[in-house]
Write a protein that holds these residues in place. Structure first.
Motif, PDB file in Angstrom:
ATOM      1  N   VAL A 145       5.461  20.597  32.699  1.00  0.00           N
ATOM      2  CA  VAL A 145       5.627  22.049  32.813  1.00  0.00           C
ATOM      3  C   VAL A 145       5.496  22.678  31.436  1.00  0.00           C
ATOM      4  O   VAL A 145       6.109  22.220  30.471  1.00  0.00           O
ATOM      5  N   LYS A 146       4.694  23.736  31.369  1.00  0.00           N
ATOM      6  CA  LYS A 146       4.542  24.491  30.132  1.00  0.00           C
ATOM      7  C   LYS A 146       4.907  25.951  30.376  1.00  0.00           C
ATOM      8  O   LYS A 146       4.721  26.475  31.481  1.00  0.00           O
ATOM      9  N   PHE A 147       5.415  26.597  29.343  1.00  0.00           N
ATOM     10  CA  PHE A 147       5.729  28.020  29.389  1.00  0.00           C
ATOM     11  C   PHE A 147       4.935  28.741  28.313  1.00  0.00           C
ATOM     12  O   PHE A 147       4.943  28.327  27.152  1.00  0.00           O
ATOM     13  N   VAL A 148       4.254  29.807  28.687  1.00  0.00           N
ATOM     14  CA  VAL A 148       3.632  30.709  27.716  1.00  0.00           C
ATOM     15  C   VAL A 148       4.238  32.087  27.972  1.00  0.00           C
ATOM     16  O   VAL A 148       4.007  32.698  29.013  1.00  0.00           O
ATOM     17  N   ILE A 149       5.037  32.546  27.016  1.00  0.00           N
ATOM     18  CA  ILE A 149       5.825  33.769  27.203  1.00  0.00           C
ATOM     19  C   ILE A 149       5.450  34.748  26.095  1.00  0.00           C
ATOM     20  O   ILE A 149       5.810  34.552  24.932  1.00  0.00           O
ATOM     21  N   GLU A 150       4.726  35.791  26.441  1.00  0.00           N
ATOM     22  CA  GLU A 150       4.219  36.707  25.420  1.00  0.00           C
ATOM     23  C   GLU A 150       5.102  37.939  25.250  1.00  0.00           C
ATOM     24  O   GLU A 150       6.001  38.192  26.055  1.00  0.00           O
ATOM     25  N   CYS A 173      -3.922  23.076  31.121  1.00  0.00           N
ATOM     26  CA  CYS A 173      -3.112  22.777  32.301  1.00  0.00           C
ATOM     27  C   CYS A 173      -4.006  22.661  33.529  1.00  0.00           C
ATOM     28  O   CYS A 173      -5.205  22.934  33.471  1.00  0.00           O
ATOM     29  N   ASP A 174      -3.411  22.270  34.640  1.00  0.00           N
ATOM     30  CA  ASP A 174      -4.148  22.158  35.905  1.00  0.00           C
ATOM     31  C   ASP A 174      -3.993  23.401  36.770  1.00  0.00           C
ATOM     32  O   ASP A 174      -4.785  23.636  37.679  1.00  0.00           O
ATOM     33  N   GLY A 175      -2.969  24.187  36.496  1.00  0.00           N
ATOM     34  CA  GLY A 175      -2.742  25.390  37.286  1.00  0.00           C
ATOM     35  C   GLY A 175      -1.766  26.309  36.586  1.00  0.00           C
ATOM     36  O   GLY A 175      -0.944  25.863  35.775  1.00  0.00           O
TER      37      GLY A 175
END
Length: 279
Positions: A145-150, A173-175
């Motif tokens: 799991v990855k988080f991209v929080i802008e 990522c895959d999705g």
């Protein structure tokens, strides 16, 4: 993995979720005013870390920072899901229309009030707590799991493309699950896995080099009416786009797509009632 036990953990620790959300709400983060942006980014990073998620702050030039988080799965390290969220909020004006302090995070009954309580700090916290519950109950997560929080979504994400290019490998990522989600009229949590696209343009027209009095309308063409005429050429009364080749690359819906759309839990009557739509 026992999803049931994970859900039970979420419910049992709802007070932690609420507390974390209130802390985030109480930190102003108005991107349009550059108010509290860096402080909020640091707070989000701390929230990720204490939840067992590796986190760091990514910066470029003087742009609002992106908070990046990642947890690797032990049993399924070859699949990765990325959550996109944002920690910035809209300005509070007109502030006189608020019943409470916009950054109070005040609880009334079963609701929390304040900027970001829903869009988007509320959704961000639910995702963080979901990952934390999996880690607490099972010691693992179903996939990476990855988080991209802008921090500038509310002003148009002007620099997200540059971040994506620079950190392309890190964000791979895959999705991706976007920020949206809601609870419908029947109290069912809904997660949308598809969104329509967006295109906006700005049309401008000048007929004279200075402002002119309306009495000169017989001599100077009114730019407003010229623009109305131009806009009218873009689509017909049924909503069909009239721009040449607009639909050239549009793929028709497959039967399976139509089946999914028909099964979508959308209450048309409640929707019309909420927005006051009569047709």
């Amino acid at each position: 993995m026992s999803t049931k036990k994970v859900l039970q953990h979420v419910d049992k620790n709802m007070n932690v979720l609420v507390k974390d959300l209130r802390v985030l709400i109480q930190q102003p983060s108005v991107s349009a005013k550059n108010q509290g942006i860096k402080k909020c980014a640091n707070l989000v990073r701390s929230t990720l870390k204490k939840s067992g998620i590796n986190a760091e702050i990514l910066t470029m030039k003087d742009y609002p920072p992106i908070v990046y988080g990642e947890v690797k799965s032990k049993k399924n390290p070859n699949k990765t899901l990325l959550f996109y969220n944002h920690y910035d909020v809209q300005p509070v004006e007109p502030v006189e229309l608020w019943d409470e302090d916009p950054f109070s995070g005040k609880i009334k009954g079963n609701r929390i009030y304040g900027r970001g309580s829903s869009d988007d700090k509320g959704e961000l916290i639910t995702r963080i707590r979901a990952v934390a519950s999996f880690l607490n109950v099972t010691g693992d997560i179903p996939c990476n799991v990855k988080f991209v929080i802008e921090g500038e979504e509310e002003t148009g994400s002007a620099h997200i493309e540059e971040y994506l290019k620079k950190y392309r490998k890190k964000f791979s990522c895959d999705g991706v699950i976007w920020e949206f989600g809601h609870v419908d009229s029947k109290n069912r949590p809904i997660i949308d896995l598809g969104m329509k696209g967006l295109l906006y343009v700005e049309l401008s027209l000048r007929e004279s080099k200075m402002d002119a009095h309306s009495s000169l309308a017989v001599l100077i063409k009114n730019p407003a009416w010229r623009l109305v005429e131009a806009i009218k050429t873009l689509r017909d009364s049924s909503g069909k786009i009239l721009i040449k080749d607009w639909y050239k690359e549009v793929q028709p819906l497959a039967k399976s797509d139509i089946k999914i759309l028909k099964s979508f839990p959308f209450d048309e009557k409640e929707f019309k009632k909420e927005y006051g739509i009569k047709k």
